[in-house]
Design a protein around this motif. Structure first.
Motif, PDB file in Angstrom:
ATOM      1  N   SER A 117       0.860  -1.183   0.000  1.00 34.05           N
ATOM      2  CA  SER A 117       0.000   0.000   0.000  1.00 34.05           C
ATOM      3  C   SER A 117       0.894   1.229   0.000  1.00 34.05           C
ATOM      4  O   SER A 117       2.021   1.180   0.474  1.00 34.05           O
ATOM      5  CB  SER A 117      -0.910   0.010   1.221  1.00 34.05           C
ATOM      6  OG  SER A 117      -0.159   0.268   2.377  1.00 34.05           O
ATOM      7  N   PRO A 118       0.389   2.333  -0.555  1.00 31.90           N
ATOM      8  CA  PRO A 118       1.243   3.513  -0.669  1.00 31.90           C
ATOM      9  C   PRO A 118       1.607   4.125   0.675  1.00 31.90           C
ATOM     10  O   PRO A 118       2.684   4.699   0.816  1.00 31.90           O
ATOM     11  CB  PRO A 118       0.420   4.488  -1.510  1.00 31.90           C
ATOM     12  CG  PRO A 118      -0.968   3.953  -1.549  1.00 31.90           C
ATOM     13  CD  PRO A 118      -0.915   2.504  -1.198  1.00 31.90           C
ATOM     14  N   ASN A 119       0.736   4.015   1.670  1.00 35.12           N
ATOM     15  CA  ASN A 119       1.023   4.620   2.975  1.00 35.12           C
ATOM     16  C   ASN A 119       0.041   4.069   4.002  1.00 35.12           C
ATOM     17  O   ASN A 119      -0.948   3.424   3.630  1.00 35.12           O
ATOM     18  CB  ASN A 119       0.947   6.160   2.864  1.00 35.12           C
ATOM     19  CG  ASN A 119      -0.469   6.643   2.608  1.00 35.12           C
ATOM     20  OD1 ASN A 119      -1.373   6.353   3.390  1.00 35.12           O
ATOM     21  ND2 ASN A 119      -0.693   7.349   1.501  1.00 35.12           N
ATOM     22  N   PRO A 120       0.283   4.303   5.284  1.00 34.41           N
ATOM     23  CA  PRO A 120      -0.578   3.712   6.324  1.00 34.41           C
ATOM     24  C   PRO A 120      -1.990   4.301   6.353  1.00 34.41           C
ATOM     25  O   PRO A 120      -2.846   3.796   7.080  1.00 34.41           O
ATOM     26  CB  PRO A 120       0.156   4.055   7.627  1.00 34.41           C
ATOM     27  CG  PRO A 120       1.480   4.592   7.242  1.00 34.41           C
ATOM     28  CD  PRO A 120       1.384   5.085   5.856  1.00 34.41           C
ATOM     29  N   ASP A 121      -2.232   5.374   5.589  1.00 37.45           N
ATOM     30  CA  ASP A 121      -3.565   5.985   5.579  1.00 37.45           C
ATOM     31  C   ASP A 121      -4.506   5.311   4.572  1.00 37.45           C
ATOM     32  O   ASP A 121      -5.637   5.760   4.401  1.00 37.45           O
ATOM     33  CB  ASP A 121      -3.451   7.476   5.236  1.00 37.45           C
ATOM     34  CG  ASP A 121      -2.670   8.243   6.292  1.00 37.45           C
ATOM     35  OD1 ASP A 121      -2.623   7.772   7.444  1.00 37.45           O
ATOM     36  OD2 ASP A 121      -2.111   9.308   5.963  1.00 37.45           O
ATOM     37  N   THR A 122      -4.037   4.282   3.915  1.00 40.71           N
ATOM     38  CA  THR A 122      -4.883   3.624   2.913  1.00 40.71           C
ATOM     39  C   THR A 122      -5.203   2.200   3.323  1.00 40.71           C
ATOM     40  O   THR A 122      -4.536   1.614   4.179  1.00 40.71           O
ATOM     41  CB  THR A 122      -4.181   3.535   1.545  1.00 40.71           C
ATOM     42  OG1 THR A 122      -3.137   2.560   1.619  1.00 40.71           O
ATOM     43  CG2 THR A 122      -3.613   4.876   1.129  1.00 40.71           C
ATOM     44  N   TRP A 123      -6.208   1.670   2.677  1.00 39.66           N
ATOM     45  CA  TRP A 123      -6.506   0.264   2.880  1.00 39.66           C
ATOM     46  C   TRP A 123      -5.497  -0.577   2.138  1.00 39.66           C
ATOM     47  O   TRP A 123      -4.664  -0.064   1.388  1.00 39.66           O
ATOM     48  CB  TRP A 123      -7.930  -0.070   2.476  1.00 39.66           C
ATOM     49  CG  TRP A 123      -8.351   0.226   1.051  1.00 39.66           C
ATOM     50  CD1 TRP A 123      -7.555   0.555  -0.019  1.00 39.66           C
ATOM     51  CD2 TRP A 123      -9.681   0.216   0.554  1.00 39.66           C
ATOM     52  NE1 TRP A 123      -8.311   0.746  -1.136  1.00 39.66           N
ATOM     53  CE2 TRP A 123      -9.624   0.538  -0.825  1.00 39.66           C
ATOM     54  CE3 TRP A 123     -10.918  -0.044   1.129  1.00 39.66           C
ATOM     55  CZ2 TRP A 123     -10.766   0.617  -1.629  1.00 39.66           C
ATOM     56  CZ3 TRP A 123     -12.049   0.032   0.317  1.00 39.66           C
ATOM     57  CH2 TRP A 123     -11.970   0.362  -1.039  1.00 39.66           C
ATOM     58  N   ARG A 124      -5.549  -1.897   2.404  1.00 37.07           N
ATOM     59  CA  ARG A 124      -4.681  -2.837   1.696  1.00 37.07           C
ATOM     60  C   ARG A 124      -5.528  -3.979   1.201  1.00 37.07           C
ATOM     61  O   ARG A 124      -6.430  -4.442   1.891  1.00 37.07           O
ATOM     62  CB  ARG A 124      -3.612  -3.406   2.638  1.00 37.07           C
ATOM     63  CG  ARG A 124      -2.566  -2.397   3.022  1.00 37.07           C
ATOM     64  CD  ARG A 124      -1.514  -3.014   3.923  1.00 37.07           C
ATOM     65  NE  ARG A 124      -0.497  -3.728   3.128  1.00 37.07           N
ATOM     66  CZ  ARG A 124       0.682  -4.105   3.636  1.00 37.07           C
ATOM     67  NH1 ARG A 124       0.975  -3.868   4.906  1.00 37.07           N
ATOM     68  NH2 ARG A 124       1.574  -4.726   2.884  1.00 37.07           N
ATOM     69  N   GLN A 125      -5.219  -4.433   0.021  1.00 32.83           N
ATOM     70  CA  GLN A 125      -5.871  -5.636  -0.480  1.00 32.83           C
ATOM     71  C   GLN A 125      -5.095  -6.853   0.027  1.00 32.83           C
ATOM     72  O   GLN A 125      -3.899  -6.750   0.327  1.00 32.83           O
ATOM     73  CB  GLN A 125      -5.916  -5.613  -2.010  1.00 32.83           C
ATOM     74  CG  GLN A 125      -6.731  -4.434  -2.546  1.00 32.83           C
ATOM     75  CD  GLN A 125      -6.975  -4.539  -4.052  1.00 32.83           C
ATOM     76  OE1 GLN A 125      -6.309  -5.291  -4.752  1.00 32.83           O
ATOM     77  NE2 GLN A 125      -7.944  -3.768  -4.527  1.00 32.83           N
ATOM     78  N   TRP A 126      -5.771  -7.980   0.128  1.00 38.57           N
ATOM     79  CA  TRP A 126      -5.113  -9.211   0.592  1.00 38.57           C
ATOM     80  C   TRP A 126      -5.745 -10.398  -0.123  1.00 38.57           C
ATOM     81  O   TRP A 126      -6.859 -10.304  -0.644  1.00 38.57           O
ATOM     82  CB  TRP A 126      -5.251  -9.357   2.110  1.00 38.57           C
ATOM     83  CG  TRP A 126      -6.679  -9.316   2.586  1.00 38.57           C
ATOM     84  CD1 TRP A 126      -7.359  -8.226   3.037  1.00 38.57           C
ATOM     85  CD2 TRP A 126      -7.601 -10.416   2.615  1.00 38.57           C
ATOM     86  NE1 TRP A 126      -8.655  -8.567   3.360  1.00 38.57           N
ATOM     87  CE2 TRP A 126      -8.825  -9.911   3.109  1.00 38.57           C
ATOM     88  CE3 TRP A 126      -7.526 -11.768   2.287  1.00 38.57           C
ATOM     89  CZ2 TRP A 126      -9.963 -10.705   3.272  1.00 38.57           C
ATOM     90  CZ3 TRP A 126      -8.658 -12.572   2.446  1.00 38.57           C
ATOM     91  CH2 TRP A 126      -9.855 -12.027   2.940  1.00 38.57           C
ATOM     92  N   HIS A 127      -5.033 -11.505  -0.147  1.00 37.37           N
ATOM     93  CA  HIS A 127      -5.580 -12.718  -0.767  1.00 37.37           C
ATOM     94  C   HIS A 127      -4.944 -13.956  -0.166  1.00 37.37           C
ATOM     95  O   HIS A 127      -3.879 -13.880   0.461  1.00 37.37           O
ATOM     96  CB  HIS A 127      -5.392 -12.689  -2.287  1.00 37.37           C
ATOM     97  CG  HIS A 127      -3.956 -12.776  -2.719  1.00 37.37           C
ATOM     98  ND1 HIS A 127      -3.435 -13.840  -3.402  1.00 37.37           N
ATOM     99  CD2 HIS A 127      -2.926 -11.925  -2.528  1.00 37.37           C
ATOM    100  CE1 HIS A 127      -2.150 -13.637  -3.636  1.00 37.37           C
ATOM    101  NE2 HIS A 127      -1.813 -12.475  -3.112  1.00 37.37           N
ATOM    102  N   LEU A 128      -5.617 -15.057  -0.346  1.00 34.44           N
ATOM    103  CA  LEU A 128      -5.151 -16.323   0.220  1.00 34.44           C
ATOM    104  C   LEU A 128      -5.639 -17.447  -0.681  1.00 34.44           C
ATOM    105  O   LEU A 128      -6.799 -17.446  -1.110  1.00 34.44           O
ATOM    106  CB  LEU A 128      -5.753 -16.490   1.629  1.00 34.44           C
ATOM    107  CG  LEU A 128      -5.378 -17.763   2.383  1.00 34.44           C
ATOM    108  CD1 LEU A 128      -3.912 -17.705   2.831  1.00 34.44           C
ATOM    109  CD2 LEU A 128      -6.275 -17.933   3.607  1.00 34.44           C
TER     110      LEU A 128
END
Ligand SMILES: Nc1nc2c(c(=O)[nH]1)N[C@H]1C(S)=C(S)[C@@H](COP(=O)(O)O)O[C@H]1N2
Ligand SMILES: [Mo]
Length: 528
Positions: free
Chosen positions: A471-482
């Motif tokens: 993610s670009p910075n801690p102020d954004t969400w993050r995508q994840w997968h499994l």
């Protein structure tokens, strides 16, 4: 003596009331479209109603109807007005003056509602007063035609019937049905033409306003490109950056406020050393920064849709405040929008070095009207109701102990940092999948702290680490997968995130009131 179809005469009377109300609203719609759309009686009453609504009902509306809550309110309002109008039509049979008075009272209520709106002007009562006048006249016309049809003996313009057996109400001969129909058609035609014209006028004005999309200067401090892989581009997973047209919208405005940037002024005052007033050009003359920030609404339920990510363009809000000189005793930034909504933001959060913005752009364009044109606040890490004032026109430095804002005066928390959250976006709830390799994926957010880990478990089994996209910075969400080897049967998938300060989402489901929902998002799927 024959009683001629009283049901028919009642139906006709109720219809008279409905048509009169239709003519009233049509005329008012046109008058409002030509002056100020929000002064139309329905919108004025609807907006006043929103502000008077208890928090639980508003909550329920947002939860139940989501982005449609405002349309549902308008529909309910139309039904209530229609019921009133039918009752007035029925009352007119015996008490024509009282019925006319009833219609006029409705218009007066709407006029008061229009006047009660923040930023209203005395002339804002015109559409409602016009509605009252048109409604009363139309009712009068319709009532006269109704009398001639169903009770000619009561028509003051005709010689009174003589003789002892004066027929009962609605028992007279149907003498003049065609006149009633003609009057009804005229009133209906008037309502349709005026209302339709009003619609066309306001639609044209909206398109014209959207057409003059401002071109903003380039940022002197642009956001770095998104790190490669921030967007997993998985089917069923939303894009990393939410297109503005798909961005969730939550506000109390029944009609999107239209604030021309040429007239816009931001006043910064209160507990400051030097009150300032800034025009839109003053803002554009300052260094513009561009930041990637994910926004969340406190009303978002676990797994809910009121979260979105955008690239915002604006000026440093802390800089603006420092220019005004924040006094040491101020702890609240009370911001106010053009439509009178207020928001209390902790001073400390805005001044602590985070990228708090007075934003003028979203995703490479000027703010869309629905998202706050010409300017709004954005403070990373705080829920929207304590940070993200759209159509902002006033910033007052004050104290939490002295003044409350729109939602905090309705019991919502004064301090509302966004809680760590995660959601499964694929597979969808109750999806049917083929057995074999599958992907579970979603988003997680903990704005300003950052997401450190996301774990997934199947059927209450062991937690497995999901793979986090950058993610670009801690102020954004993050995508994840499994990756998951799906075996036949029904399965429950659960997710939880841990933020960068080590806090893991707790399991118990807590409702959004008063400071945000918690709990694990889970999805049930069937594998075939
Ligand atoms: N003027 C105004 N600004 C407002 C609100 C509002 O009702 N009026 N709602 C706030 C809330 S509760 C949220 S979550 C965000 C939503 O911003 P968006 O509609 O651009 O997504 O705006 C905030 N700013
Ligand atoms: Mo919100």
């Amino acid at each position: 003596m024959t009683v001629k179809k009283p049901a028919k005469s009642s139906l006709a009377a109720a219809t008279c009331g409905l048509l009169a109300a239709g003519a009233a609203l049509g005329a008012a719609e046109l008058a409002a479209a030509l002056s100020k759309p929000q002064t139309g009686p329905l919108l004025a009453v609807g907006s006043a109603f929103i502000d008077l609504t208890p928090a639980w009902l508003k909550d329920f509306a947002i939860r139940t109807f989501g982005g449609n809550d405002k349309n549902v309110l308008l529909l309910v309002l139309v039904i209530v007005v229609a019921a009133f109008a039918a009752a007035i039509g029925l009352a007119a049979r015996r008490y024509p003056r009282l019925a006319g008075g009833g219609l006029i009272s409705l218009g007066l209520v709407a006029a008061v509602a229009a006047l009660s709106r923040p930023g209203s002007a005395p002339l804002d009562v015109l559409p409602s007063l016009l509605a009252a006048a048109v409604g009363a006249s139309a009712l009068h016309l319709m009532h006269r035609a109704w009398l001639r049809t169903f009770a000619p003996h009561l028509d003051a313009d005709r010689p009174a019937p003589s003789g002892p057996d004066r027929p009962a109400l609605a028992a007279g001969p149907v003498t003049d049905r065609r006149e009633l129909l003609r009057t009804a058609a005229t009133v209906l035609g008037f309502a349709a033409v005026a209302g339709g014209l009003g619609r066309v006028v306001s639609a044209t004005r909206d398109t014209a306003a959207a057409g003059v999309r401002l071109v903003l200067p380039r940022p002197s401090d642009p956001a770095p490109p998104l790190p490669v892989g921030s967007d997993l581009h998985l089917p069923g997973l939303g894009p990393f950056t939410t297109p503005s047209k798909d961005f969730y919208r939550v506000d109390t405005a029944l009609v999107v406020p239209r604030v021309p940037h040429q007239d816009w002024v931001l006043r910064i005052h209160g507990l400051v050393d030097r009150p300032v007033e800034l025009t839109f050009d003053d803002i554009l003359a300052r260094p513009l920064v561009e930041r990637d920030i994910t926004m969340t609404c406190v009303s978002n339920e676990v797994g809910g849709p009121y979260v979105g990510h955008a690239r915002w363009l604006g000026v440093d809000l802390a800089d603006l405040l420092r220019q005004a000189g924040v006094r040491a005793d101020a702890d609240q930034i009370l911001s106010r929008s053009a439509d009178g909504w207020t928001c209390g933001t902790p001073v400390q959060a805005v001044l602590d070095g985070r990228d708090a913005l007075l934003a003028v752009g979203m995703n490479g364009e000027a703010l869309p009207p629905a998202h706050g044109f010409p300017a709004r606040m954005i403070v990373p890490g705080l829920y929207g109701y304590v940070s993200a004032t759209k159509w902002v026109t006033e910033i007052k430095l004050t104290r939490f102990a002295d003044e409350r804002a729109y939602w905090t005066s309705r019991g919502w928390a004064e301090h509302a940092p966004v809680k760590t959250a995660s959601r499964i976006e694929m597979p969808k709830p109750f999806a049917r999948l083929a057995a074999g390799p599958a992907t579970i994926a979603g988003t997680a957010w903990a704005q300003h702290r950052g997401v450190a880990a996301v774990e997934v478990r199947v059927d209450g089994g062991p937690w497995r680490q999901a793979r986090l996209a950058p993610s670009p910075n801690p102020d954004t969400w993050r995508q994840w997968h499994l990756d998951w080897q799906a075996t036949p049967g029904d399965h429950r998938l659960e997710v939880r995130a841990t933020d960068a300060v080590g806090h893991t989402q707790p399991q118990p489901r807590v409702a959004p009131f008063p400071d945000g929902a918690t709990g694990w998002h889970s999805v049930l799927v069937t594998v075939l």
